[in-house]
Design an enzyme around this catalytic site. Sequence first.
Site, PDB file in Angstrom:
ATOM      1  N   CYS A   1     -12.610   4.983   1.482  1.00  0.00           N
ATOM      2  CA  CYS A   1     -11.610   5.249   0.448  1.00  0.00           C
ATOM      3  C   CYS A   1     -11.883   6.659  -0.069  1.00  0.00           C
ATOM      4  CB  CYS A   1     -11.798   4.224  -0.672  1.00  0.00           C
ATOM      5  SG  CYS A   1     -10.859   4.577  -2.154  1.00  0.00           S
TER       6      CYS A   1
ATOM      7  N   CYS B   1      -6.104  10.026   2.146  1.00  0.00           N
ATOM      8  CA  CYS B   1      -6.115   8.675   1.591  1.00  0.00           C
ATOM      9  C   CYS B   1      -6.103   7.758   2.809  1.00  0.00           C
ATOM     10  CB  CYS B   1      -4.883   8.427   0.729  1.00  0.00           C
ATOM     11  SG  CYS B   1      -4.726   6.693   0.221  1.00  0.00           S
TER      12      CYS B   1
HETATM   13  N1  DGL Z   1      -7.274   4.150   0.188  1.00  0.00           N
HETATM   14  C1  DGL Z   1      -7.643   4.811  -0.964  1.00  0.00           C
HETATM   15  C2  DGL Z   1      -7.954   6.256  -0.830  1.00  0.00           C
HETATM   16  O1  DGL Z   1      -8.303   6.662   0.261  1.00  0.00           O
HETATM   17  C3  DGL Z   1      -7.218   4.323  -2.319  1.00  0.00           C
HETATM   18  C4  DGL Z   1      -5.771   4.197  -2.595  1.00  0.00           C
HETATM   19  C5  DGL Z   1      -5.591   3.607  -3.979  1.00  0.00           C
HETATM   20  O2  DGL Z   1      -6.069   2.490  -4.199  1.00  0.00           O
HETATM   21  O3  DGL Z   1      -5.036   4.293  -4.833  1.00  0.00           O
HETATM   22  O4  DGL Z   1      -7.919   7.005  -1.762  1.00  0.00           O
END
Ligand code: DGL
Length: 268
Positions: A76, A188
Amino acid sequence: MNNNARRPVGIFDSGVGGLTVASAIHYNLPNERFIYFGDTAHLPYGEKSHDAIRYYSLRICRFLLENDCKAIVVACNSASTAAYEVLLEFFKDKAVFVNVVDPLVDYCCQHDYHRVGLIATHATVQSGVYDKQFHVQKKSVELYSLATPLLAPMIEEGFVNNAISRSVLETYLSDPQLKNIDALLLACTHYPLIKQEISEFFHHKMPVLDSTEVTATALKTALAEKELLSDQKSGNDQFYVSDFSENFLRTTKLFYPEKVNLEQKNIW
Ligand code: DGL
């Protein structure tokens, strides 16, 4: 072989996004068993304070370590930018840690990109971590970062490849900041699920880079350095969520058509 090598790899994200990284790990390191935690009770992380993201990440890592993980992949960007340093402070002696930012920046710096666009959550953009990394590694890169906060919740809702996702993407990607860039970073881990649509917006002429494969490679290198690469899969992968959602199960099945062990776990 090192006795610890057959212990699992922990992978976590706020929701389905980290599955894109888990899937790359699954294909590139087929002998590794993993435990995935999707913190669906607290998503989107990208709209939370850095303190909240740190708190959630610490608790999830404790859970993964209690489940004997030899390595943890922070799959993440919001957690990698807000919480990675704190996670190392607390747990670096207990497991190998890999985040999704460093491998993507390293990869981008190996190519001849000068004007680089980046789309991500508010938490990631506000952290300034990508700006700092490029500044340290390749000052000549001009980074144009755009927060695209609707995208992760949209993907969590399963709104991909439809009129809504196309319209949201068109609005974001038409931003003047993204004019004249040489490459676009998907900072993301949810966004690889809409990579095709993003590429289509740029008529497939723009290199669109994500952290899935490069993070799998970084994990392989980190495990090899510690002689922790497994020679044989030691059981089934396990998926946990903090709040059960049909969409999580649906998305998991996209990556793992075989039977998936998904359990709701309240670790708070
Ligand atoms: N998948 C996540 C990232 O890479 C988080 C997305 C979220 O929950 O806002 O930032």
